[in-house]
Design a protein around this motif. Structure first.
Motif, PDB file in Angstrom:
ATOM      1  N   LEU A 119       0.823  -1.207   0.000  1.00 46.63           N
ATOM      2  CA  LEU A 119       0.000   0.000   0.000  1.00 46.63           C
ATOM      3  C   LEU A 119       0.861   1.263   0.000  1.00 46.63           C
ATOM      4  CD1 LEU A 119      -2.686  -1.143   2.608  1.00 46.63           C
ATOM      5  CD2 LEU A 119      -2.981  -0.958   0.130  1.00 46.63           C
ATOM      6  N   GLY A 120       1.939   1.245   0.781  1.00 49.54           N
ATOM      7  CA  GLY A 120       2.788   2.432   0.868  1.00 49.54           C
ATOM      8  C   GLY A 120       3.458   2.772  -0.446  1.00 49.54           C
ATOM      9  N   SER A 147       1.102   4.266  -3.047  1.00 44.92           N
ATOM     10  CA  SER A 147       0.354   5.448  -2.619  1.00 44.92           C
ATOM     11  C   SER A 147       0.803   6.699  -3.351  1.00 44.92           C
ATOM     12  CB  SER A 147       0.535   5.660  -1.110  1.00 44.92           C
ATOM     13  OG  SER A 147       1.879   6.016  -0.812  1.00 44.92           O
ATOM     14  N   ILE A 175      -1.893   9.396   6.216  1.00 48.95           N
ATOM     15  CA  ILE A 175      -2.656   8.890   5.071  1.00 48.95           C
ATOM     16  C   ILE A 175      -3.698   9.912   4.623  1.00 48.95           C
ATOM     17  CG2 ILE A 175      -4.359   7.161   4.362  1.00 48.95           C
ATOM     18  CD1 ILE A 175      -2.798   5.117   6.043  1.00 48.95           C
ATOM     19  N   GLN A 178      -1.909  12.984   2.963  1.00 47.75           N
ATOM     20  CA  GLN A 178      -1.371  12.616   1.655  1.00 47.75           C
ATOM     21  C   GLN A 178      -2.494  12.412   0.639  1.00 47.75           C
ATOM     22  OE1 GLN A 178       0.983   9.029   1.750  1.00 47.75           O
ATOM     23  NE2 GLN A 178       1.507   9.113  -0.418  1.00 47.75           N
ATOM     24  N   GLY A 179      -3.582  11.747   1.057  1.00 50.62           N
ATOM     25  CA  GLY A 179      -4.688  11.484   0.146  1.00 50.62           C
ATOM     26  C   GLY A 179      -5.382  12.746  -0.319  1.00 50.62           C
ATOM     27  N   TRP A 186       3.228  11.706   3.716  1.00 50.29           N
ATOM     28  CA  TRP A 186       3.948  10.443   3.556  1.00 50.29           C
ATOM     29  C   TRP A 186       4.959  10.242   4.679  1.00 50.29           C
ATOM     30  CZ3 TRP A 186       4.712   5.803   1.543  1.00 50.29           C
ATOM     31  CH2 TRP A 186       5.999   5.282   1.465  1.00 50.29           C
ATOM     32  N   PHE A 220      -3.674   6.531  -7.121  1.00 56.17           N
ATOM     33  CA  PHE A 220      -2.956   6.632  -5.846  1.00 56.17           C
ATOM     34  C   PHE A 220      -3.913   7.002  -4.708  1.00 56.17           C
ATOM     35  CE2 PHE A 220       0.870   8.012  -8.573  1.00 56.17           C
ATOM     36  CZ  PHE A 220       1.241   6.694  -8.769  1.00 56.17           C
ATOM     37  N   VAL A 268      -5.735   3.949  -3.520  1.00 56.23           N
ATOM     38  CA  VAL A 268      -4.884   3.115  -2.659  1.00 56.23           C
ATOM     39  C   VAL A 268      -4.860   3.679  -1.239  1.00 56.23           C
ATOM     40  CG1 VAL A 268      -2.525   2.333  -2.250  1.00 56.23           C
ATOM     41  CG2 VAL A 268      -3.464   2.292  -4.567  1.00 56.23           C
ATOM     42  N   LEU A 269      -4.773   4.988  -1.109  1.00 54.08           N
ATOM     43  CA  LEU A 269      -4.725   5.607   0.216  1.00 54.08           C
ATOM     44  C   LEU A 269      -6.050   5.432   0.969  1.00 54.08           C
ATOM     45  CD1 LEU A 269      -2.768   8.820  -0.783  1.00 54.08           C
ATOM     46  CD2 LEU A 269      -1.996   7.106   0.871  1.00 54.08           C
ATOM     47  N   SER A 316      -6.004   2.136   2.430  1.00 51.63           N
ATOM     48  CA  SER A 316      -5.030   2.067   3.521  1.00 51.63           C
ATOM     49  C   SER A 316      -5.629   2.489   4.859  1.00 51.63           C
ATOM     50  CB  SER A 316      -3.827   2.958   3.204  1.00 51.63           C
ATOM     51  OG  SER A 316      -3.201   2.566   2.002  1.00 51.63           O
TER      52      SER A 316
END
Length: 591
Positions: free
Chosen positions: A306-307, A310, A369, A372-373, A418, A477, A480-481, A484
């Motif tokens: 996942l990381g 991301s 998370i 970043q998202g 991140w 991306f 994905v976040l 997460s």
């Protein structure tokens, strides 16, 4: 009588207070060893920062065929990704090699060995004249960098006091961005002050020689081998000696006795279990032992999968390209990239000093998370709504120009998210949750997955931005976040402040309870976390402020438990008084 317990003074608002350890354990020997193994994290960052700037320099493009106008865009994207991602491919082999060396020759010798390989790879790159020459140098460097992600975190988790294990572990992950910061700034400096020529990319690449050589020299002067590894290989006397040096305490101090007892108990148990513990048996345990399987797949592997997908690695390596996409031109591209390095460095160490141990692993990951998202979502929306920004000669309106500035800020803040989230835990969790008998091996396999995904991400991004368009890759991306967040809530237990020897109890619970209720159902009962702090010479200056068990509760306590404790304490005090009385004199004798 009620005695007030004095609280230790804090230098700043957010600070972890270690009530179980004597102050002597935080000392120069520990800090120097942590510094050397922590700065090892800059190896990966230095490469990412250096190659991100190198592929921007026109001299580098001309030397290695990245500016050939006769080739298609997909061919050039593939060639560029082969250069940038070759270190990640080599790192896969380096991680596997570290799984053997780290347990065979120890943490300290492994560090020195990888520095030699690192120097060789850097020299080959500096002298490269052809594409093949360059790729071989980067592949060899990858063998060194792959080892750093096993050697560094494993050592830091083993020598760190439990209360500050998160901080010390994050020194390694933060150093990644110290390396990126150096790589970005040196590239900006050469682009700004040097004329067209190979020196523009050779000088940033040569910084790897300074860093690797410096770490190797300091490892001989400052580092102390891990007592846990020494105990594992049967060198008990050396383990005790090293532990005393790292803790700055005498061998008969209660803290040393307690920590050695914890280590010995786990090592003895694991040595009995791992007699004739072969390479295949380790693989078997990863797959068949439920507590290890949970840690390996649901925490170690998913944190990497996942990381790495991301989008953070894409932002780091392709930052100059991403800034060009939103309208930044010329040398300003390298300046903006250098600022990104500063932002990530500050974010990484802010998380290390103020979040990872104070708020815990889970909350830090939540915050990172989400930040970043949100930032990557804005960047994707901007590229979607303002497609003219992606055209070199595109003219932006006033509102679009301001939106592009916000997109630059979004890239910066995504880097902060991140560093606070995935980057803080991807090295830390794997190193601290695994049993000693399989820690190095499991961490190496996890890092293989780390670099395999990083390689795939680096290779795929240029093609993704062509096939899915730039905004489509970033929408991916963001998805994905979002996934997460659920993973963090359900699977990740809070292990901040726990001793390494107490981890096993949490992961022996049913899998659906580990992440959400594990630490509550299985509190830390290790000896080292239940010893009252004492001075170096076992003397107690203020017993009433330290040994809480001897303090009598308030007189107005009405519970039966409080009354029982009062009676017990009174009887103990009465007994002590009677033993201190002088012998009763016989009649007729002078006193």
């Amino acid at each position: 009588m009620v005695v007030k317990i004095s609280k230790p003074k804090t230098k700043f608002k957010w600070r972890v207070v270690d009530n179980h350890s004597p102050k002597e354990i935080y000392n120069r020997a520990l800090y120097l060893s942590v510094f050397v193994f922590g700065i090892l994290g800059a190896a990966r960052g230095m490469d990412e920062g250096a190659v991100a700037g190198a592929v921007y320099h026109q001299s580098f493009k001309d030397r290695f065929g990245l500016s050939d106008t006769t080739k298609s865009a997909s061919w050039l994207a593939n060639r560029k990704s082969n250069i940038t991602a070759m270190v990640q491919l080599g790192s896969v082999g380096g991680s596997l090699l570290a799984s053997y060396l780290c347990d065979r020759i120890g943490r300290q010798r492994s560090l020195q060995f990888l520095c030699v390989i690192w120097i060789v790879g850097a020299v080959i790159q500096i002298t490269a004249k052809t594409f093949g020459h360059l790729v071989v140098g980067r592949l060899i460097e990858g063998f060194a960098i792959g080892q750093t992600t096993t050697v560094g975190p494993a050592y830091l988790s083993e020598v760190s006091p439990p209360a500050y294990r998160g901080l010390f572990g994050c020194i390694f992950s933060g150093a990644v961005y110290f390396g990126i910061f150096l790589g970005y700034f040196v590239n900006w400096g050469t682009a700004l002050h040097l004329p067209y020529g190979d020196r523009q990319w050779i000088i940033p690449t040569s910084m790897k020689l300074i860093l690797s050589g410096g770490i190797m020299i300091l490892s001989f002067l400052w580092t102390i081998e891990s007592p846990r590894w020494l105990m594992k290989v049967g060198r008990d006397e050396k383990a005790l000696k090293n532990l005393c040096r790292l803790r700055n305490l005498e061998a008969d101090h209660p803290y040393i006795i307690s920590e050695m007892s914890d280590i010995q108990a786990v090592v003895a148990q694991e040595n009995a279990a791992v007699a004739h513990y072969s390479f295949l048996a380790k693989f078997r345990d990863l797959l068949t032992v439920s507590s290890i399987r949970y840690r390996f797949f649901f925490i170690g592997c998913l944190s990497q999968l996942l990381g790495q997908w991301s989008g953070a690695n894409a932002v780091t390596i392709y930052a100059p390209t991403l800034f060009e996409i939103i309208g930044v031109e010329g040398v300003d591209v390298m300046k903006m990239t250098a600022i990104l390095g500063v932002v990530k460095l500050c974010g990484a160490y802010f998380a290390a000093f103020f979040l990872i141990d104070f708020l815990g692993r889970r909350r830090s990951l939540y915050i990172g998370i989400v930040l970043q998202g949100v930032c990557l979502l804005y960047y994707a929306i901007f590229l979607n709504v303002v497609p003219v920004a992606q055209i070199e000669s595109g003219n932006l309106s006033t509102s679009q120009f301001h939106a592009s500035k916000a997109a630059i800020a979004a890239l910066y803040l995504s880097g902060v998210g991140w560093t606070m989230g995935f980057n803080s835990v991807q090295y830390l969790l794997g190193a601290e949750i695994m049993p000693l008998r399989i820690r190095s091996f499991a961490q190496s396999i996890i890092m293989v997955l780390h670099f395999a995904n990083q390689y795939g991400n680096s290779k795929a991004l240029p093609s993704m931005m062509i096939a899915m368009k730039s905004y489509g890759a970033f929408y991916f991306f963001v998805g994905v976040l979002a996934t997460s967040l659920f993973w963090c809530w359900f699977f990740i237990p809070e292990v901040s402040g726990r001793s390494l020897e107490s981890m096993e109890e949490v992961f022996n619970l049913p899998w659906y309870l580990v992440g959400r209720k594990g630490p509550i159902l299985c509190p830390d009962l290790s000896q080292v976390n239940h010893i009252a702090p004492q001075s170096t010479h076992n003397t107690i200056e203020k017993p009433e402020e330290i040994f809480i068990d001897e303090v009598m509760p308030a007189e107005n306590t009405s519970s039966d438990e409080g009354e029982d404790k009062d009676n017990k304490d009174n009887e103990e005090k009465k007994t002590k008084k009677e033993t201190k009385k002088e012998p009763k004199q016989e009649p007729g004798k002078m006193v």
